[in-house]
Every structure is written in structure tokens, then in C-alpha cells.
Scaffold this motif. Structure first.
Motif, PDB file in Angstrom:
ATOM      1  N   ARG A  39       0.833  -1.206   0.000  1.00  0.00           N
ATOM      2  CA  ARG A  39       0.000   0.000   0.000  1.00  0.00           C
ATOM      3  C   ARG A  39       0.872   1.262   0.000  1.00  0.00           C
ATOM      4  NH1 ARG A  39      -4.934  -2.337   1.865  1.00  0.00           N
ATOM      5  NH2 ARG A  39      -5.080  -4.115   0.431  1.00  0.00           N
ATOM      6  N   ARG A  40       1.972   1.206   0.749  1.00  0.00           N
ATOM      7  CA  ARG A  40       2.866   2.373   0.783  1.00  0.00           C
ATOM      8  C   ARG A  40       3.510   2.620  -0.584  1.00  0.00           C
ATOM      9  NH1 ARG A  40       3.686   0.487   6.041  1.00  0.00           N
ATOM     10  NH2 ARG A  40       5.349  -0.949   5.423  1.00  0.00           N
ATOM     11  N   LYS A  41       3.773   1.539  -1.298  1.00  0.00           N
ATOM     12  CA  LYS A  41       4.452   1.674  -2.592  1.00  0.00           C
ATOM     13  C   LYS A  41       3.485   1.748  -3.774  1.00  0.00           C
ATOM     14  CE  LYS A  41       8.962  -0.178  -1.384  1.00  0.00           C
ATOM     15  NZ  LYS A  41      10.044  -1.124  -1.706  1.00  0.00           N
ATOM     16  N   ARG A  42       2.198   1.738  -3.473  1.00  0.00           N
ATOM     17  CA  ARG A  42       1.235   1.712  -4.567  1.00  0.00           C
ATOM     18  C   ARG A  42       1.373   2.891  -5.537  1.00  0.00           C
ATOM     19  NH1 ARG A  42      -4.963   0.029  -3.877  1.00  0.00           N
ATOM     20  NH2 ARG A  42      -3.860  -1.958  -3.565  1.00  0.00           N
ATOM     21  N   PRO A  43       1.548   4.124  -5.075  1.00  0.00           N
ATOM     22  CA  PRO A  43       1.692   5.221  -6.047  1.00  0.00           C
ATOM     23  C   PRO A  43       2.812   4.976  -7.056  1.00  0.00           C
ATOM     24  CG  PRO A  43       1.323   6.116  -3.857  1.00  0.00           C
ATOM     25  CD  PRO A  43       1.548   4.638  -3.680  1.00  0.00           C
ATOM     26  N   LEU A  44       3.955   4.460  -6.560  1.00  0.00           N
ATOM     27  CA  LEU A  44       5.079   4.197  -7.459  1.00  0.00           C
ATOM     28  C   LEU A  44       4.787   2.983  -8.346  1.00  0.00           C
ATOM     29  CD1 LEU A  44       7.859   5.110  -8.346  1.00  0.00           C
ATOM     30  CD2 LEU A  44       8.857   3.706  -6.515  1.00  0.00           C
ATOM     31  N   GLU A  45       4.106   1.980  -7.789  1.00  0.00           N
ATOM     32  CA  GLU A  45       3.732   0.821  -8.594  1.00  0.00           C
ATOM     33  C   GLU A  45       2.812   1.233  -9.742  1.00  0.00           C
ATOM     34  OE1 GLU A  45       3.987  -3.010  -5.560  1.00  0.00           O
ATOM     35  OE2 GLU A  45       2.033  -2.119  -5.976  1.00  0.00           O
ATOM     36  N   LEU A  46       1.855   2.116  -9.453  1.00  0.00           N
ATOM     37  CA  LEU A  46       0.944   2.588 -10.494  1.00  0.00           C
ATOM     38  C   LEU A  46       1.685   3.392 -11.548  1.00  0.00           C
ATOM     39  CD1 LEU A  46      -2.057   3.671  -8.236  1.00  0.00           C
ATOM     40  CD2 LEU A  46      -2.015   1.732  -9.830  1.00  0.00           C
ATOM     41  N   HIS A  47       2.698   4.128 -11.106  1.00  0.00           N
ATOM     42  CA  HIS A  47       3.478   4.948 -12.039  1.00  0.00           C
ATOM     43  C   HIS A  47       4.338   4.071 -12.959  1.00  0.00           C
ATOM     44  CE1 HIS A  47       5.876   8.232 -13.627  1.00  0.00           C
ATOM     45  NE2 HIS A  47       6.972   7.611 -13.216  1.00  0.00           N
ATOM     46  N   LEU A  48       4.936   3.021 -12.387  1.00  0.00           N
ATOM     47  CA  LEU A  48       5.850   2.178 -13.152  1.00  0.00           C
ATOM     48  C   LEU A  48       5.158   0.992 -13.818  1.00  0.00           C
ATOM     49  CD1 LEU A  48       8.861   2.068 -10.653  1.00  0.00           C
ATOM     50  CD2 LEU A  48       8.662   3.458 -12.718  1.00  0.00           C
ATOM     51  N   GLY A  49       4.028   0.585 -13.265  1.00  0.00           N
ATOM     52  CA  GLY A  49       3.313  -0.547 -13.828  1.00  0.00           C
ATOM     53  C   GLY A  49       3.863  -1.901 -13.425  1.00  0.00           C
ATOM     54  N   ILE A  50       4.577  -1.977 -12.295  1.00  0.00           N
ATOM     55  CA  ILE A  50       5.132  -3.244 -11.801  1.00  0.00           C
ATOM     56  C   ILE A  50       5.016  -3.310 -10.285  1.00  0.00           C
ATOM     57  CG2 ILE A  50       6.765  -3.612 -13.700  1.00  0.00           C
ATOM     58  CD1 ILE A  50       8.944  -2.462 -11.888  1.00  0.00           C
ATOM     59  N   SER A  51       5.062  -4.533  -9.750  1.00  0.00           N
ATOM     60  CA  SER A  51       4.985  -4.752  -8.304  1.00  0.00           C
ATOM     61  C   SER A  51       6.360  -4.535  -7.670  1.00  0.00           C
ATOM     62  CB  SER A  51       4.503  -6.172  -8.012  1.00  0.00           C
ATOM     63  OG  SER A  51       3.249  -6.404  -8.594  1.00  0.00           O
ATOM     64  N   LEU A  52       6.384  -3.779  -6.591  1.00  0.00           N
ATOM     65  CA  LEU A  52       7.660  -3.381  -5.991  1.00  0.00           C
ATOM     66  C   LEU A  52       7.887  -3.936  -4.596  1.00  0.00           C
ATOM     67  CD1 LEU A  52       7.686   0.378  -7.087  1.00  0.00           C
ATOM     68  CD2 LEU A  52       8.940  -1.518  -8.127  1.00  0.00           C
ATOM     69  N   ALA A  53       6.953  -4.715  -4.064  1.00  0.00           N
ATOM     70  CA  ALA A  53       7.116  -5.263  -2.713  1.00  0.00           C
ATOM     71  C   ALA A  53       6.766  -6.741  -2.713  1.00  0.00           C
ATOM     72  CB  ALA A  53       6.228  -4.507  -1.720  1.00  0.00           C
ATOM     73  N   GLY A  54       7.611  -7.523  -2.082  1.00  0.00           N
ATOM     74  CA  GLY A  54       7.386  -8.963  -1.995  1.00  0.00           C
ATOM     75  C   GLY A  54       8.695  -9.717  -2.138  1.00  0.00           C
ATOM     76  N   PRO A  55       8.675 -11.033  -1.966  1.00  0.00           N
ATOM     77  CA  PRO A  55       9.914 -11.819  -2.015  1.00  0.00           C
ATOM     78  C   PRO A  55      10.615 -11.801  -3.367  1.00  0.00           C
ATOM     79  CG  PRO A  55       7.984 -13.250  -1.872  1.00  0.00           C
ATOM     80  CD  PRO A  55       7.513 -11.868  -1.600  1.00  0.00           C
ATOM     81  N   HIS A  56       9.921 -11.382  -4.433  1.00  0.00           N
ATOM     82  CA  HIS A  56      10.584 -11.267  -5.735  1.00  0.00           C
ATOM     83  C   HIS A  56      11.551 -10.089  -5.767  1.00  0.00           C
ATOM     84  CE1 HIS A  56       7.171  -8.535  -5.985  1.00  0.00           C
ATOM     85  NE2 HIS A  56       7.762  -7.920  -6.990  1.00  0.00           N
ATOM     86  N   ARG A  57      11.578  -9.285  -4.675  1.00  0.00           N
ATOM     87  CA  ARG A  57      12.510  -8.154  -4.569  1.00  0.00           C
ATOM     88  C   ARG A  57      13.525  -8.355  -3.438  1.00  0.00           C
ATOM     89  NH1 ARG A  57      11.665  -4.407  -8.721  1.00  0.00           N
ATOM     90  NH2 ARG A  57      12.389  -2.748  -7.341  1.00  0.00           N
TER      91      ARG A  57
END
Length: 374
Positions: free
Chosen positions: A250-268
């Protein structure tokens, strides 16, 4: 766990080779570019169904050939196994386990387990987090079917969330369903984080021990699992980790919406490797990086044995370069203490400790040296 017969047909520069290896150290001797690395890669491909060097089958099929065929007989857990993989330049793999096509990849993976060390593994120390994540995922998938299922489910959810983010970014969606994808991704991700963290905690003492052996007690290696801020996997339950992941999303949602990719989780996430308390990718020398990557792979082998009761097959390529005489002596002493089947590629016989069998590799042909006695 050991291989009793291997056949390689039309794989890189090996047109056809069949050998009966020993259950201990098998030394592959020959000049560079003769087929030693190709053979080790083929054995690893048989176990993991993919190459650590390329994702393209076209790179693996021999020039002027249409199809590669790999097969082996092995003994693992008291069972006799027959494994085979066939593929052409463009299609997927055709797998067989004991003469039958497995229902899925998860039924095949983990029957024969290899630990493959090659020069590119220094990227595990000096490279980006993705390589370390992949190495951990392969290790866990080979020893825990549940982890493999969970990992595949996670990346399926991640793909769906990323697709929605791309639609939102392109103005083709208003974002309905994004909260639900976050909840699913966090739930699946929490399991992965807990498993990876536990594996790193288990690996770290062995990683430290092996590196001390190779360095003659001079250098201390360590490993720590790094995930999203506020998550302490060893002190939190899956529910708490899930809630923390949702909060980070939720904290990273604005940036995720801007970039179009998921930025939080074990894939990072990352497994941070240290040398004498400092981040190794910033401070370790070239030789130290090789020593640490070999130590990590040896720790992988010990981890596999602790989980399965079986010592995996070790595949060691270009093992001896970059080590001075003192480190080489420590390395050979450490390897002598490791039990199980090994395949070691070397330029000449003098580079290795006594081998059970020695094979000459030249022009893609592999021939056992009959005069050799272990």
C-alpha cells in the motif's frame, strides 16, 4: 546419491558420449573448449531441466543437429532411477522418469540432485539479488515439493497483478481488484519469505565453516536474508508477515501505479553475503569472490544432505584457477572431507586429489583412462 551411467547426445560440442562414472571423485581432464564444461552442464540439465548458462535451447543443441538427448541411470534413496531429457532448438523439453513421462515438472525435480559450481557463480557474490534469489529457490525446490508449488503459485499471482498494473498505467482499467491481488500476493509471499529465511539461517553456519576451511581460518563469511522493512521472519508468524507485506504494498502503490510493476514482496528480496562483517559484493576481491561462491555451493550440498539424507552429486568446473598455492592446499583438504560423487573439470591430473576415475576429454569425446587406478 550417485550416477552409474550417463549418455549425452548432440549437446553443445559433444556429439555422443557415454561413461560409467565412479561413486567418488571423477576427474575430467583436457584442454579448454574440448567439452568438459559442456558435459557438466549436461549432467546439471538432466537434474534441473535447465541450464545455468542460457535459457535458449538453441544454444545447447549441437551445430547441424536437430535434437539433444540426455539420459542417466542413478541410485538415490535406495531407489534405482532412469532419467532422460530430450529437446530441440525451439520446443519444450520431453522428460521421462523411469520410462514414464511425469505428470509435471515437480514430479521430476528432486529425484537426482546436483550442485553445480562454475566461474559464473561468482555473480552470486558480486551480482544483483536476482541470482541469489534464484539459487535459493532452486535449492528449496529440490528439497521441498511444497515450496516449489508455493513458488509457482506466487509468480502466477505476481504475473496477474503486474498485468493489472500495466492496464491501469495504460488507462485501460480503473484499478478494480488491485487490493485483492495484494492480499493474495502477500499471503503467498509470506510463506516464501519464511522458507527462504529459514534456509539462509541453516546455510549460514556451514557457509562460514567452509569458507574458514578454504581460507585457512583467515576469513569469515556470513549470510543474512533481507526482506521488506519491518519484517523479522524468524520472530513473526505468516499472518504477521502477510500484514506487513500488505502494508508495504500500500505504501508503494503510487510508485507501482506509475511504473506498472509490483515493488514489494519476495521477488525483490536478497540474501546478503558478508566477508569479515562487510558486504562482500562491495569489498571482496576476485579470488575471494570465487572462494565464497564455492563455499556457498558446498554449504548448499550440506544443506541438501541435512534435508534429504542424501549427498548430492557435485559438479565442479574451473575449480583451481584464481587460488594461490596455500589456498589450493586448503581447498583440496576441504574437498577430501566431502563424501559423495564428484565430477571435477581440470586441465591436468596433477590439479586434483586422487580420483576414482579419470576421463580424457578432447574434441567432444570422453574416454576413460584405463591405465588409471584410484
Amino acid at each position: 546419491m550417485h550416477i552409474t551411467r550417463i549418455q549425452v547426445v548432440n549437446f553443445r560440442n559433444i556429439r555422443e558420449a557415454e561413461i560409467t562414472p565412479g561413486g567418488g571423485v571423477n576427474l575430467l581432464v583436457g584442454r579448454n573448449a574440448q567439452g568438459k564444461t559442456s558435459f557438466l552442464e549436461a549432467v546439471n540439465f538432466l537434474a534441473e531441466t535447465k541450464s545455468p548458462r542460457t535459457s535458449s535451447h538453441a544454444d545447447l543443441v549441437s551445430f547441424d543437429a536437430e535434437t539433444s538427448n540426455l539420459s542417466a541411470k542413478a541410485v538415490a534413496g535406495g531407489r534405482r532411477l532412469e532419467l532422460s531429457v530430450a529437446f530441440d532448438r525451439n520446443s519444450g523439453r520431453k522428460l521421462k522418469l523411469n520410462g514414464v513421462e511425469p505428470a509435471g515438472i515437480s514430479e521430476y525435480i528432486g529425484n537426482l540432485i546436483t550442485v553445480y559450481f562454475c566461474p559464473a557463480d561468482m555473480e552470486l557474490v558480486s551480482g544483483p539479488p536476482g541470482g541469489r534469489r534464484r539459487a535459493l529457490d532452486v535449492l528449496l525446490a529440490e528439497t521441498d515439493k511444497k515450496y516449489l508449488y508455493g513458488l509457482r503459485a506466487y509468480y502466477k499471482i505476481l504475473k496477474q497483478k503486474n498485468a493489472l498494473l500495466a492496464e491501469i498505467r495504460a488507462g485501460r482499467s480503473g484499478g478494480e481488484g488491485l487490493d485483492e491481488w495484494d492480499i493474495q500476493l502477500a499471503g503467498s509471499g509470506a510463506e516464501i519469505i519464511r522458507s527462504r529465511h529459514a534456509a539462509v539461517e541453516s546455510l549460514s553456519p556451514e557457509f562460514k565453516s567452509v569458507n574458514l576451511e578454504i581460507s585457512g581460518g583467515r576469513e569469515t563469511a556470513g549470510a543474512e536474508y533481507a526482506t521488506v522493512p519491518g519484517v523479522a521472519p524468524g520472530k513473526m508468524g505468516e499472518g504477521e508477515i502477510k500484514d506487513a507485506l500488505i502494508g508495504e504494498m500500500r505504501r508503494k502503490r503510487p510508485l507501482e501505479l506509475h511504473l506498472g510493476i509490483s515493488l514489494a514482496g519476495p521477488h525483490r528480496d536478497d540474501a546478503v553475503l558478508t566477508l569479515d562483517g562487510r558486504e562482500a559484493k562491495k569489498y571482496a576481491s576476485f579470488g575471494q569472490q570465487k572462494m565464497m561462491s564455492l563455499s556457498l555451493k558446498t554449504a548448499f550440498a550440506r544443506y541438501i544432505k541435512s534435508k534429504t539424507g542424501e549427498t548430492p552429486v557435485m559438479l565442479l568446473d574451473d575449480l583451481f584457477s584464481e587460488f594461490d598455492e596455500a589456498r589450493l592446499g586448503d581447498l583440496m583438504k576441504m574437498l577430501a572431507g566431502e563424501k559423495g560423487q564428484m565430477f571435477i573439470a581440470a586441465l591436468d591430473e596433477k590439479q586434483s586429489s586422487p580420483a576414482e576415475k579419470i576421463f580424457s576429454v578432447e574434441g567432444g569425446k570422453i574416454i576413460e583412462k584405463q591405465e588409471h587406478r584410484a
